[in-house]
Enzyme design. Structure first.
Site, short mmCIF file in Angstrom:
data_model
loop_
_atom_site.label_atom_id
_atom_site.label_comp_id
_atom_site.label_asym_id
_atom_site.label_seq_id
_atom_site.Cartn_x
_atom_site.Cartn_y
_atom_site.Cartn_z
N ASP A 1 0.76 -1.11 0.14
CA ASP A 1 0.06 0.16 0.17
C ASP A 1 0.98 1.16 0.13
O ASP A 1 0.59 2.06 -0.68
CB ASP A 1 -1.13 0.00 1.23
CG ASP A 1 -0.40 -0.62 2.35
OD1 ASP A 1 0.88 -0.83 2.28
OD2 ASP A 1 -1.15 -0.52 3.37
N ASP B 1 0.81 -1.31 -13.71
CA ASP B 1 0.08 -0.49 -14.42
C ASP B 1 -0.10 0.79 -13.88
O ASP B 1 0.06 1.79 -14.53
CB ASP B 1 -1.35 -1.07 -14.47
CG ASP B 1 -2.11 -1.78 -15.49
OD1 ASP B 1 -1.41 -2.64 -15.71
OD2 ASP B 1 -3.11 -1.61 -15.86
MN MN Z 1 -1.40 -6.28 -15.78
#
Ligand code: MN
Ligand code: IPM
Length: 350
Positions: free
Chosen positions: A219, A247
């Site tokens: 996190d 991503d």
């Molecule tokens: Mn991916």
């Protein structure tokens, strides 16, 4: 050098970006005197349609017999909204990773100076950011025992010691070759699997005394890659965390269409863009071919062809600097170039 390359264009924009990478490779072969031989094979939705299997045995053989696999992407919306389907393009991708033993996915995160302003992040924050995420690719929740009925479902985040050791070794060795800073990303405050990762990483620290190791919860790492990306040199993490984190890191580069990757392991290495098949763009000649072309550069560098890789990178940099760009990264009012036109421009600049 002669290289036998398995070519898996897959679905969506795959069949449009792959030929650009092949043309660039051919230009490199001509310029540097190499012989690249291509072996095309089916995968993904395409393969389901043609032979009923997203990673057919024949494709597996082609990959195993090749020196390297150049892969584009798989995925098709026809398969996305029916949770009952057992066979989907992504199961082929996972089978491919597992059967080729591709346990280490190397995802470099770098910026292009001329695109800094395209990132949603502040320019001064990301300028000079340059790190690598090593994502474990054949274990964890993706492959652990699964169950699903109407009232209950689970995925098991299981890791065995040898799987953890071999991926951490890749992380430590990358750090040794780079700036000697390894960040192990986990969730050891909650997950048992993460605690075993952390324990093994601590055991291994003494084998790499030149590497400075730190540990970060996922996190926190998700925030730090965006607020302080220059902190990182090499990140090593488990499959699911690495999927999500990479991503996110594409926001640093400015476009998903610019991130190449390498998957390494027990058999043939595989090179693929981080982005997916982007079915909505298929056939429109608008997809950015650079991630695929840069994946080809990573492939050549894997075989020690560094001047060749550098020639590709330089041509890609020049294309970006000359505003030869796809719409998502074009300057305001600039001409949006097509997939093919960019590929041709790069070929001419090799
Ligand atoms: Mn991916
Ligand atoms: C990736 C992709 C894949 C993954 C999907 C298509 C299964 O998102 O390569 O990052 O989750 O690994």
């Amino acid at each position: 050098m002669k290289l036998n390359i398995a070519v898996l264009a897959g679905d969506g924009i795959g069949p449009e970006i792959m030929p650009q990478a092949i043309n660039v490779l051919n230009a490199v072969a001509r310029k540097f005197g190499h012989e690249f031989v291509y072996h095309e094979a089916l995968c993904g939705a395409h393969a389901i349609d043609e032979v009923g299997d997203p990673f057919p045995e024949e494709t597996y053989k082609v990959c195993m017999d090749a020196d390297a696999v150049l892969f584009a992407a798989v995925g098709d919306p026809r398969f996305d909204n029916d949770p009952t389907l057992k066979v989907r393009p992504e199961t082929g991708l996972l089978a491919m990773r597992k059967k080729l033993g591709l346990f280490a996915n190397v995802r470099p995160v770098a910026t292009f100076d001329c695109l800094l302003h395209k990132s949603p992040l502040k320019e001064e924050l990301i300028k000079g950011a340059d790190f690598v995420v090593i994502r474990e690719l054949t274990g964890g929740m993706y492959f652990g025992e699964k169950y699903q009925d109407n009232d209950k479902a689970y995925d098991t985040d299981i890791y065995y010691r040898p799987e953890i050791e071999r991926i951490l070794k890749v992380g430590f060795e990358f750090a040794q070759k780079r700036n000697k800073h390894l960040t192990v990303v986990d969730k050891a405050n909650v997950l048992a699997s993460s605690r075993l990762w952390r324990q093994i990483a601590q055991e291994m620290e003494s084998l790499y005394p030149d590497v400075n190791v730190d540990y970060m919860f996922i996190d926190n790492a998700s925030m730090r890659v965006l607020t302080e990306p220059r902190f990182f040199d090499v990140i090593v993490t488990e499959n699911t965390f690495g999927d999500i984190l990479t991503d996110e890191t594409s926001a640093i580069t400015g476009s998903m269409g610019l991130q190449p990757s390498a998957s390494l392991g027990e058999h043939t290495p595989l090179f693929e863009p981080v982005h997916g098949s982007w079915p909505q763009a298929a056939g429109k000649n608008i997809a950015n071919p650079l991630a695929q072309i840069l994946s080809a550069a990573m492939m050549l560098e894997h075989f020690g062809l560094n001047a060749e890789g550098a020639a590709i990178r330089k041509a890609c940099d020049e294309a970006l600097e000359s505003n030869i760009r796809t719409p998502e990264i074009q300057v305001e009012g600039g001409k949006a170039y097509g997939t093919k036109e960019i590929g041709e421009w790069i070929v001419n600049h090799i």
